[in-house]
Design an enzyme around this catalytic site. Structure first.
Site, short mmCIF file in Angstrom:
data_model
loop_
_atom_site.label_atom_id
_atom_site.label_comp_id
_atom_site.label_asym_id
_atom_site.label_seq_id
_atom_site.Cartn_x
_atom_site.Cartn_y
_atom_site.Cartn_z
N HIS A 94 1.08 -1.22 0.05
CA HIS A 94 -0.21 -0.01 -0.19
C HIS A 94 1.13 1.22 -0.13
CE1 HIS A 94 -3.95 -2.22 1.83
NE2 HIS A 94 -3.10 -2.68 0.86
N CYS A 150 -1.22 -0.80 7.29
CA CYS A 150 -0.01 0.69 7.58
C CYS A 150 -0.05 1.39 8.81
CB CYS A 150 -1.23 1.60 6.00
SG CYS A 150 -1.04 0.84 4.21
N GLU A 190 1.11 3.81 1.99
CA GLU A 190 0.98 3.78 3.01
C GLU A 190 2.51 3.47 4.05
OE1 GLU A 190 -3.07 5.55 2.64
OE2 GLU A 190 -1.55 3.75 2.22
#
Length: 155
Positions: free
Chosen positions: A51, A84, A53
């Protein structure tokens, strides 16, 4: 920082999300903002496991000290998921600003196999840690702008 500054930075993170979408990736984006308000790095989503993040937090932990990151802010289009949020915690990033909530994302993705949303707000995850992570968000006035890249993407 003032609310209008956060809104401007959220819009920049959304530009990163739009770039990720043009690459065929999930349309999420984030930026790392330093203590003086300078943008240090940006990252779009890569895939279901990498992801935006968590990837940015991992890269940041390799490039800046824990003390410096404690003074930094990760600005992201959507509330960080549990994976995250945990990565941000371990990277020692001191603040998270997000535009739209995990619930807003679930409303968009539904039961899409590529995004089986975890119903765990990042505030709740951070509250169980041994150090504080400030959380700012959501920003309802940006909701339509932030969800626009997701419309038609998940179904």
């Amino acid at each position: 920082m003032e609310k209008k500054t956060w809104i401007g930075l959220l819009r920049r993170a959304n530009e990163v999300a739009l770039r990720a979408k043009t690459l065929g990736r999930h349309p999420f984006g984030c930026i790392l903002v330093g203590p003086e308000g300078q943008v240090l790095a940006e990252q779009g989503n890569i895939d279901t496991v990498r992801h935006a993040e968590s990837t940015l937090a991992q890269m940041s932990s390799l490039n800046w000290s824990r003390e410096f990151l404690a003074e930094c802010t990760l600005v992201t289009t959507f509330e960080p998921c549990a994976m995250c949020a945990g990565t941000l915690y371990w990277a020692n990033i001191g603040r998270v600003v997000y535009g739209a909530s995990e619930h807003d994302l679930l409303a968009l993705t539904g039961n899409a196999a590529e995004n089986p949303t975890l119903d765990l707000p990042c505030r709740e995850l951070f509250a169980r840690g041994q150090r504080a992570v400030e959380v700012v968000g959501p920003f309802p006035e940006l909701l339509e702008e932030l969800v626009a890249p997701h419309r038609g993407f998940w179904h």
